[in-house]
Design a protein around this motif. Sequence first.
Motif, PDB file in Angstrom:
ATOM      1  N   PRO A  26       0.812  -1.229   0.000  1.00  0.00           N
ATOM      2  CA  PRO A  26       0.000   0.000   0.000  1.00  0.00           C
ATOM      3  C   PRO A  26       0.845   1.279   0.000  1.00  0.00           C
ATOM      4  O   PRO A  26       0.522   2.234  -0.716  1.00  0.00           O
ATOM      5  CB  PRO A  26      -0.811  -0.118   1.298  1.00  0.00           C
ATOM      6  CG  PRO A  26      -0.899  -1.585   1.554  1.00  0.00           C
ATOM      7  CD  PRO A  26       0.404  -2.146   1.087  1.00  0.00           C
ATOM      8  N   TRP A  27       1.909   1.294   0.783  1.00  0.00           N
ATOM      9  CA  TRP A  27       2.737   2.500   0.845  1.00  0.00           C
ATOM     10  C   TRP A  27       3.558   2.684  -0.426  1.00  0.00           C
ATOM     11  O   TRP A  27       3.751   3.797  -0.894  1.00  0.00           O
ATOM     12  CB  TRP A  27       3.639   2.435   2.073  1.00  0.00           C
ATOM     13  CG  TRP A  27       2.830   2.546   3.326  1.00  0.00           C
ATOM     14  CD1 TRP A  27       2.322   3.674   3.883  1.00  0.00           C
ATOM     15  CD2 TRP A  27       2.397   1.469   4.154  1.00  0.00           C
ATOM     16  NE1 TRP A  27       1.604   3.372   5.019  1.00  0.00           N
ATOM     17  CE2 TRP A  27       1.630   2.022   5.209  1.00  0.00           C
ATOM     18  CE3 TRP A  27       2.568   0.085   4.126  1.00  0.00           C
ATOM     19  CZ2 TRP A  27       1.065   1.248   6.213  1.00  0.00           C
ATOM     20  CZ3 TRP A  27       1.999  -0.683   5.122  1.00  0.00           C
ATOM     21  CH2 TRP A  27       1.253  -0.100   6.156  1.00  0.00           C
ATOM     22  N   MET A  29       2.622   1.648  -3.415  1.00  0.00           N
ATOM     23  CA  MET A  29       1.679   2.085  -4.446  1.00  0.00           C
ATOM     24  C   MET A  29       1.329   3.560  -4.272  1.00  0.00           C
ATOM     25  O   MET A  29       1.218   4.313  -5.247  1.00  0.00           O
ATOM     26  CB  MET A  29       0.417   1.229  -4.394  1.00  0.00           C
ATOM     27  CG  MET A  29       0.640  -0.232  -4.757  1.00  0.00           C
ATOM     28  SD  MET A  29       1.365  -0.443  -6.406  1.00  0.00           S
ATOM     29  CE  MET A  29       0.016   0.188  -7.415  1.00  0.00           C
ATOM     30  N   GLU A  30       1.191   3.985  -3.021  1.00  0.00           N
ATOM     31  CA  GLU A  30       0.879   5.394  -2.763  1.00  0.00           C
ATOM     32  C   GLU A  30       2.027   6.292  -3.216  1.00  0.00           C
ATOM     33  O   GLU A  30       1.810   7.373  -3.783  1.00  0.00           O
ATOM     34  CB  GLU A  30       0.601   5.606  -1.273  1.00  0.00           C
ATOM     35  CG  GLU A  30       0.230   7.048  -0.926  1.00  0.00           C
ATOM     36  CD  GLU A  30       0.002   7.258   0.553  1.00  0.00           C
ATOM     37  OE1 GLU A  30      -0.155   8.415   0.963  1.00  0.00           O
ATOM     38  OE2 GLU A  30      -0.015   6.265   1.297  1.00  0.00           O
ATOM     39  N   THR A  31       3.263   5.839  -2.975  1.00  0.00           N
ATOM     40  CA  THR A  31       4.429   6.610  -3.400  1.00  0.00           C
ATOM     41  C   THR A  31       4.486   6.726  -4.925  1.00  0.00           C
ATOM     42  O   THR A  31       4.729   7.799  -5.478  1.00  0.00           O
ATOM     43  CB  THR A  31       5.716   5.956  -2.869  1.00  0.00           C
ATOM     44  OG1 THR A  31       5.658   5.864  -1.445  1.00  0.00           O
ATOM     45  CG2 THR A  31       6.938   6.760  -3.272  1.00  0.00           C
ATOM     46  N   TYR A  33       2.007   6.444  -6.971  1.00  0.00           N
ATOM     47  CA  TYR A  33       0.876   7.276  -7.401  1.00  0.00           C
ATOM     48  C   TYR A  33       1.201   8.768  -7.256  1.00  0.00           C
ATOM     49  O   TYR A  33       0.908   9.572  -8.152  1.00  0.00           O
ATOM     50  CB  TYR A  33      -0.358   6.926  -6.567  1.00  0.00           C
ATOM     51  CG  TYR A  33      -1.568   7.789  -6.879  1.00  0.00           C
ATOM     52  CD1 TYR A  33      -2.327   7.561  -8.016  1.00  0.00           C
ATOM     53  CD2 TYR A  33      -1.937   8.822  -6.024  1.00  0.00           C
ATOM     54  CE1 TYR A  33      -3.438   8.353  -8.311  1.00  0.00           C
ATOM     55  CE2 TYR A  33      -3.037   9.618  -6.300  1.00  0.00           C
ATOM     56  CZ  TYR A  33      -3.790   9.380  -7.444  1.00  0.00           C
ATOM     57  OH  TYR A  33      -4.881  10.176  -7.728  1.00  0.00           O
ATOM     58  N   SER A  34       1.839   9.146  -6.136  1.00  0.00           N
ATOM     59  CA  SER A  34       2.165  10.553  -5.924  1.00  0.00           C
ATOM     60  C   SER A  34       3.182  11.054  -6.949  1.00  0.00           C
ATOM     61  O   SER A  34       3.147  12.213  -7.375  1.00  0.00           O
ATOM     62  CB  SER A  34       2.698  10.769  -4.510  1.00  0.00           C
ATOM     63  OG  SER A  34       3.929  10.107  -4.327  1.00  0.00           O
ATOM     64  N   LYS A  38       1.436  14.016  -9.005  1.00  0.00           N
ATOM     65  CA  LYS A  38       1.781  15.293  -8.378  1.00  0.00           C
ATOM     66  C   LYS A  38       2.872  16.018  -9.140  1.00  0.00           C
ATOM     67  O   LYS A  38       3.702  15.404  -9.826  1.00  0.00           O
ATOM     68  CB  LYS A  38       2.224  15.080  -6.923  1.00  0.00           C
ATOM     69  CG  LYS A  38       1.094  14.653  -5.993  1.00  0.00           C
ATOM     70  CD  LYS A  38       1.596  14.549  -4.552  1.00  0.00           C
ATOM     71  CE  LYS A  38       0.466  14.172  -3.598  1.00  0.00           C
ATOM     72  NZ  LYS A  38       0.943  14.074  -2.194  1.00  0.00           N
ATOM     73  N   TRP A  43       6.636  16.739  -4.504  1.00  0.00           N
ATOM     74  CA  TRP A  43       7.094  15.420  -4.086  1.00  0.00           C
ATOM     75  C   TRP A  43       7.719  15.481  -2.694  1.00  0.00           C
ATOM     76  O   TRP A  43       8.413  16.436  -2.347  1.00  0.00           O
ATOM     77  CB  TRP A  43       8.133  14.879  -5.066  1.00  0.00           C
ATOM     78  CG  TRP A  43       7.550  14.468  -6.394  1.00  0.00           C
ATOM     79  CD1 TRP A  43       6.236  14.395  -6.735  1.00  0.00           C
ATOM     80  CD2 TRP A  43       8.293  14.085  -7.553  1.00  0.00           C
ATOM     81  NE1 TRP A  43       6.097  13.983  -8.029  1.00  0.00           N
ATOM     82  CE2 TRP A  43       7.349  13.785  -8.567  1.00  0.00           C
ATOM     83  CE3 TRP A  43       9.651  13.975  -7.855  1.00  0.00           C
ATOM     84  CZ2 TRP A  43       7.728  13.376  -9.841  1.00  0.00           C
ATOM     85  CZ3 TRP A  43      10.033  13.559  -9.120  1.00  0.00           C
ATOM     86  CH2 TRP A  43       9.078  13.261 -10.099  1.00  0.00           C
ATOM     87  N   ASN A  47       9.507  10.643   2.063  1.00  0.00           N
ATOM     88  CA  ASN A  47       8.761   9.417   1.774  1.00  0.00           C
ATOM     89  C   ASN A  47       9.496   8.555   0.750  1.00  0.00           C
ATOM     90  O   ASN A  47       9.530   7.335   0.849  1.00  0.00           O
ATOM     91  CB  ASN A  47       7.363   9.772   1.254  1.00  0.00           C
ATOM     92  CG  ASN A  47       6.476   8.554   1.135  1.00  0.00           C
ATOM     93  OD1 ASN A  47       6.315   7.786   2.083  1.00  0.00           O
ATOM     94  ND2 ASN A  47       5.911   8.362  -0.036  1.00  0.00           N
ATOM     95  N   LYS A 111       3.274   9.977   7.296  1.00  0.00           N
ATOM     96  CA  LYS A 111       1.911  10.340   6.910  1.00  0.00           C
ATOM     97  C   LYS A 111       1.135  11.029   8.029  1.00  0.00           C
ATOM     98  O   LYS A 111       0.349  11.949   7.780  1.00  0.00           O
ATOM     99  CB  LYS A 111       1.156   9.079   6.467  1.00  0.00           C
ATOM    100  CG  LYS A 111      -0.191   9.344   5.799  1.00  0.00           C
ATOM    101  CD  LYS A 111      -0.767   8.063   5.249  1.00  0.00           C
ATOM    102  CE  LYS A 111      -2.078   8.313   4.533  1.00  0.00           C
ATOM    103  NZ  LYS A 111      -1.903   9.129   3.316  1.00  0.00           N
ATOM    104  N   SER A 117       7.022  14.933   7.337  1.00  0.00           N
ATOM    105  CA  SER A 117       7.153  14.897   5.882  1.00  0.00           C
ATOM    106  C   SER A 117       7.917  16.117   5.393  1.00  0.00           C
ATOM    107  O   SER A 117       8.052  17.126   6.101  1.00  0.00           O
ATOM    108  CB  SER A 117       5.768  14.851   5.230  1.00  0.00           C
ATOM    109  OG  SER A 117       5.011  15.993   5.582  1.00  0.00           O
TER     110      SER A 117
END
Length: 624
Positions: A26-27, A29-31, A33-34, A38, A43, A47, A111, A117
Amino acid sequence: MASKPGILTDWPWTPLGSFKYIILGPWVMETIYSIMVKDPQEWDLTNFTVIPFMLWRMLHNQLWISFSRYRTAKGTNRIVDKGIEFDQVDREKNWDDQILFNGILFFLANKYVPGASHLPLWRTDGVIITMLLHVGPVEFLYYWFHRALHHHYLYSRYHSHHHSSIVTEPITSVIHPFAENIVYFALFAIPMLTVVLTGTGSIIAIAGYITYIDLMNNMGHCNFELIPNWVFSIFPPLKYLMYTPSFHSLHHTQFRTNYSLFMPFYDYIYDTMDKSSDILYENSLKRKEETPNVVHLTHLTTPESIYHLRLGFASLASKPYSSAWYLWLLWPVTLWSMVLTRIYRRTLVVERNRFHQLRLQTWAIPKYGIQYRLKWQKESVNNMIEEAVLEAEEKGASVLSLGLMNQGEELNRYGEVYVKKHPQLKVKLVDGSSLAVAVLLNSIPKGTTQVLLRGHLTKVAFAVAFALCQKGIQVTILREDEYEKLDKSLGTKSEGKLVTSKSYSSCKVWFVGDDLTEEEQRKANKGTLFIPFSQLPPKKLRKDCFYHTTPAMQTPTALENVDSCENWLPRRVISVWRIAGILHALEGWEEHECGYTMSNIDKVWEACLKHGFQPLKVPTQSKS
């Protein structure tokens, strides 16, 4: 496992086994995706660095593991002589669990923790705060928590798992139940959370702090002393601020002393300093490289075999060699290791053992199996073997066993060239052929009247064929050229038992060598027993047939520090080429066993059984 496991002993992802890293999905994939949606200015570098930092920690730990095993095998500055066994390797194989756990917490902190962050790369004030908080609260709280873990209630439920390893390795440092790791991370999080919440945090401060913890943990659990005395002479107060491997080794052997994390300061304050710490430190520094009685000479087989050496991945080395698909992901490392073997042209000490009073070492020549078959590599290979022989002579070894795969008549006449070139050699060269023949003869099922011999005709193959004929067992040869060589060598000694045949169906027992083809295997009858007479096992193509191991025997319990498998053999099973050298030293035999000479087969077999080595059972059911 602890003697009385408490709650939160197991890691939550234990049921996932090798697939545990899927929880990072999950993390990750989130990275990704960003990155895709973005703007680059948005960025979060913090992360993005978590996964690379996890990989760096794994590499850092592995470097310490390999370095420590190499140094303890040589014996230089070794602290504890007791060996490591398979149970410790199995207990410590999931050393990456704490890296995975920390990675998840870093993702969550990034997060949900305010200010975690978009950290800058560097802030000097944050680095100083991190250092001060470690010296103060972290070291102090760890000392008292560690002492509490040695109370019988917590010790039996948690900390006894860590102390099951009397002889420590770098990875021993992170082998704790899940509940302990939660507390440890909470302690180490004090400096990290402080700098984050005060706005003084930076990526280098946090990454540097964790790297420092890994460095000190790995160093302190090495079983050799590596901190030179001059360091403390230059700055005497350093002895209160930095521990040594010998300091922490006493904690694992004495249990009730030397509780400090990395700084012995609190042991001095609360009078828990082991009185023999300084003596052990000095003695360990004075310890010289160990001189072996018996040297076993081997070499790499395939490029990936470096990971299966004891100096490589401990968990892989503790299992019989098999090709793993995920090792292809390490092809850059594999390629670099092949380059290094071309540059580094000396043998490596890869393993040490002890058998009664004998000190045993295994040396690996940095050459691969295929290089032994190349004519243009012949001179280079022979030179390296000769150098190893002379080095063993110089170090005072009494026996050197030539357990080199593919060494033979074409390469060095089974080691005879070294004896002729150096007639005054005191170290005895042993190729193990006589014991190999003895083991092969005792691997034949009772009542066998005929066998089929197929494969490259080596010294062992000729001797086996002769011994079988003398026992009245018919030896069938499939190829005319092989039959002619054997018939010319044996002559009337074959007692008429050496025959040639084109039929594959007459024999249920096959002695096979390196060049057995897949087509020939498929022509064998159902239930055929394949017994290899070479050091390389045949590929197991038939589920309806039986496959014996290459010539080998079960070791007695007196053989110490056995925590890795020899090539394709099971645990605590070693090749006869290795055993032969041990027997030669134990019995005090003065002759070389190389070239075309062989020791008395019955004498060697009886000596082998006398010293506790046991034959392996002949397979009774096929395995897929």
